[in-house]
Design a protein around this motif. Structure first.
Motif, PDB file in Angstrom:
ATOM      1  N   PHE A   1       0.820  -1.210   0.000  1.00 41.98           N
ATOM      2  CA  PHE A   1       0.000   0.000   0.000  1.00 41.98           C
ATOM      3  C   PHE A   1       0.857   1.264   0.000  1.00 41.98           C
ATOM      4  CE2 PHE A   1      -4.269  -1.663   1.906  1.00 41.98           C
ATOM      5  CZ  PHE A   1      -4.363  -2.550   0.846  1.00 41.98           C
ATOM      6  N   ALA A   2       2.029   1.198   0.611  1.00 41.13           N
ATOM      7  CA  ALA A   2       2.879   2.391   0.693  1.00 41.13           C
ATOM      8  C   ALA A   2       3.462   2.786  -0.652  1.00 41.13           C
ATOM      9  CB  ALA A   2       4.001   2.159   1.691  1.00 41.13           C
ATOM     10  N   SER A   3       3.377   1.909  -1.642  1.00 42.18           N
ATOM     11  CA  SER A   3       3.998   2.178  -2.943  1.00 42.18           C
ATOM     12  C   SER A   3       3.140   3.039  -3.854  1.00 42.18           C
ATOM     13  CB  SER A   3       4.289   0.845  -3.648  1.00 42.18           C
ATOM     14  OG  SER A   3       3.069   0.239  -4.074  1.00 42.18           O
ATOM     15  N   GLY A   4       1.892   3.287  -3.483  1.00 41.81           N
ATOM     16  CA  GLY A   4       0.972   4.005  -4.356  1.00 41.81           C
ATOM     17  C   GLY A   4       0.135   3.081  -5.213  1.00 41.81           C
ATOM     18  N   ALA A   5       0.379   1.753  -5.106  1.00 39.94           N
ATOM     19  CA  ALA A   5      -0.352   0.800  -5.939  1.00 39.94           C
ATOM     20  C   ALA A   5      -1.833   0.730  -5.569  1.00 39.94           C
ATOM     21  CB  ALA A   5       0.284  -0.585  -5.813  1.00 39.94           C
ATOM     22  N   LEU A   6      -2.161   1.032  -4.316  1.00 38.68           N
ATOM     23  CA  LEU A   6      -3.563   0.971  -3.912  1.00 38.68           C
ATOM     24  C   LEU A   6      -4.390   1.991  -4.679  1.00 38.68           C
ATOM     25  CD1 LEU A   6      -5.794  -0.130  -2.103  1.00 38.68           C
ATOM     26  CD2 LEU A   6      -5.136   1.564  -0.387  1.00 38.68           C
TER      27      LEU A   6
ATOM     28  N   ARG B   1     -11.053   3.672   8.377  1.00 41.10           N
ATOM     29  CA  ARG B   1     -11.228   5.079   8.729  1.00 41.10           C
ATOM     30  C   ARG B   1     -10.876   5.929   7.505  1.00 41.10           C
ATOM     31  NH1 ARG B   1      -8.655   2.916  13.405  1.00 41.10           N
ATOM     32  NH2 ARG B   1      -9.877   3.201  15.322  1.00 41.10           N
ATOM     33  N   PRO B   2     -11.714   6.938   7.174  1.00 42.07           N
ATOM     34  CA  PRO B   2     -11.443   7.749   5.985  1.00 42.07           C
ATOM     35  C   PRO B   2     -10.040   8.330   5.958  1.00 42.07           C
ATOM     36  CG  PRO B   2     -13.648   8.206   6.789  1.00 42.07           C
ATOM     37  CD  PRO B   2     -12.994   7.308   7.810  1.00 42.07           C
ATOM     38  N   ARG B   3      -9.532   8.762   7.110  1.00 42.48           N
ATOM     39  CA  ARG B   3      -8.212   9.390   7.110  1.00 42.48           C
ATOM     40  C   ARG B   3      -7.107   8.382   6.791  1.00 42.48           C
ATOM     41  NH1 ARG B   3      -9.210   9.311  12.805  1.00 42.48           N
ATOM     42  NH2 ARG B   3      -7.679   8.038  13.949  1.00 42.48           N
ATOM     43  N   ALA B   4      -7.327   7.103   7.120  1.00 38.03           N
ATOM     44  CA  ALA B   4      -6.322   6.083   6.813  1.00 38.03           C
ATOM     45  C   ALA B   4      -6.185   5.906   5.308  1.00 38.03           C
ATOM     46  CB  ALA B   4      -6.696   4.771   7.475  1.00 38.03           C
ATOM     47  N   LEU B   5      -7.300   5.912   4.597  1.00 41.71           N
ATOM     48  CA  LEU B   5      -7.237   5.777   3.140  1.00 41.71           C
ATOM     49  C   LEU B   5      -6.677   7.042   2.494  1.00 41.71           C
ATOM     50  CD1 LEU B   5     -10.574   3.914   2.351  1.00 41.71           C
ATOM     51  CD2 LEU B   5      -8.254   3.000   2.275  1.00 41.71           C
ATOM     52  N   ARG B   6      -7.016   8.193   3.043  1.00 47.18           N
ATOM     53  CA  ARG B   6      -6.494   9.439   2.475  1.00 47.18           C
ATOM     54  C   ARG B   6      -4.977   9.494   2.558  1.00 47.18           C
ATOM     55  NH1 ARG B   6     -10.911  12.122   5.747  1.00 47.18           N
ATOM     56  NH2 ARG B   6     -12.721  12.182   4.354  1.00 47.18           N
ATOM     57  N   ARG B   7      -4.421   8.953   3.651  1.00 44.87           N
ATOM     58  CA  ARG B   7      -2.958   8.922   3.768  1.00 44.87           C
ATOM     59  C   ARG B   7      -2.315   8.059   2.688  1.00 44.87           C
ATOM     60  NH1 ARG B   7      -3.777   8.712   9.604  1.00 44.87           N
ATOM     61  NH2 ARG B   7      -3.564   6.445   9.519  1.00 44.87           N
TER      62      ARG B   7
END
Length: 339
Positions: free
Chosen positions: A211-216, A231-237
């Motif tokens: 997920f940290a790679s931007g692939a998500l 949590r919305p903020r988790a996905l926004r990060r």
């Protein structure tokens, strides 16, 4: 699945199911896919030979405890929850050697629940959400474009039960479902009952990403429907924004499953969310007991699937928030209204 065992589980819950029958009947009308409600609600319990619950949930992790002024459910479902018990006892001013039930009995229900929640432990005061937030709230954030579900790409970012059940129902209705997991945090249900996990995800594609790679964000960009329970903020990060997803292309739908609504960060699992909504039975002394197996999970999954197909029929462009406690409350309130 042995019918006698299934009927025993269903008998406890059947008086509450009026609203859910309406939901699944309309889902079938819209999609042509029938829903065998007892099988969906109790498949995990019957396949695992769970005992019907009382003050301890069928799965064994959630505990209904008497407090000074009511009842509270505390769910020790994860290793981290168990590890937080000493801290929870300290927050409740328990003397050394005091067990959790005794500590809760000396506290108000609200204080016990809030103390647990402050440590990230799922907890709820009995019936605190009853009569509150409805099960589904839809907000239009994109343009409409009515489309049939058949062949649409559903990206499922959720885990455990409610979200995957929603994805399963959409897949049965013809959608192409892609289950997306993090390399760092795979779906915890993988470590439960293999047969139940396979049933939930039968026919779905699997995509495991860093997920940290931007692939998500790239995977989400290809979706027509997204299902998530974060949590919305988790996905926004991670570069994923429901609002941007819906605005980018007409007709899309975003299904967000939460415990108590997108504006409430409390963690919830099926058993404690059911207690919050008042979806409980009564023992011989009139005290609350658990019903079913993590009942708010499958109930929410079915509400979510119905909300998704209804949104698509309206043209989509909607953020559909499905509250687990709200779904439980809808069933409990319906039962109360008939008594």
């Amino acid at each position: 699945m042995e019918k006698v065992v299934l009927d025993q589980w269903a008998a406890d819950v059947e008086p509450f199911l009026g609203p859910l029958f309406e939901v699944v009947d309309d889902f079938t009308r819209l999609t042509g896919v029938p829903v065998e409600l007892p099988d969906v609600l109790f498949r995990r319990a019957t396949s695992a030979s769970f005992e019907r619950p009382g003050k301890v949930s069928a799965g064994g992790s959630c505990h209904l405890m008497a407090a000074e002024d009511g009842w509270v459910a505390i769910n020790l479902a994860r290793p981290d929850d168990e590890a937080s018990l000493p801290a929870l006892l300290a927050l409740l001013d328990a003397v050394p050697g005091t067990d959790l039930r005794t500590a809760v009995l000396r506290s108000s229900a609200t204080r016990a629940a809030r103390a647990a929640q402050s440590l990230g432990i799922p907890a709820a005061v009995h019936a605190e959400a009853l009569g509150g937030r409805g099960p589904v709230h839809a907000e239009r954030l994109g343009a409409r474009e009515p489309r049939d579900l058949d062949g649409l790409r559903v990206v499922d970012l959720s885990a455990l039960w409610a979200g995957p059940l929603c994805a399963r129902q959409l897949g049965l209705a013809g959608a192409r479902v892609v289950k997306v997991e993090s390399t760092e945090r795979p779906d915890g249900a993988r470590f439960g009952q293999p047969a139940f996990y396979e049933w939930l995800h039968d026919g779905h594609e699997s995509l495991v990403l860093d997920f940290a790679s931007g692939a998500l964000a790239a995977a989400v960009a290809e979706a027509d429907v997204v299902i998530e329970a974060s949590r919305p903020r988790a996905l926004r990060r991670l570069g994923v924004h429901a609002e941007e997803f819906l605005a980018a292309r007409p007709g899309r739908v975003w299904v967000g499953i939460t415990g108590y609504g997108r504006d409430d960060d409390r963690v919830a699992f099926g058993d404690d969310a059911a207690v919050a909504g008042g979806l409980t039975g009564l023992d011989a002394y009139g005290a609350p007991v658990f019903l079913g197996d993590a009942l708010a999970d499958p109930v929410t999954g079915l509400y979510a699937a119905h909300a998704a197909v209804r949104s698509l029929a309206r043209g989509g462009g909607e953020l559909v928030c499905v509250s687990m406690a709200g779904c439980a409350s809808a069933l409990a309130a319906s039962r109360a209204a008939r008594c």
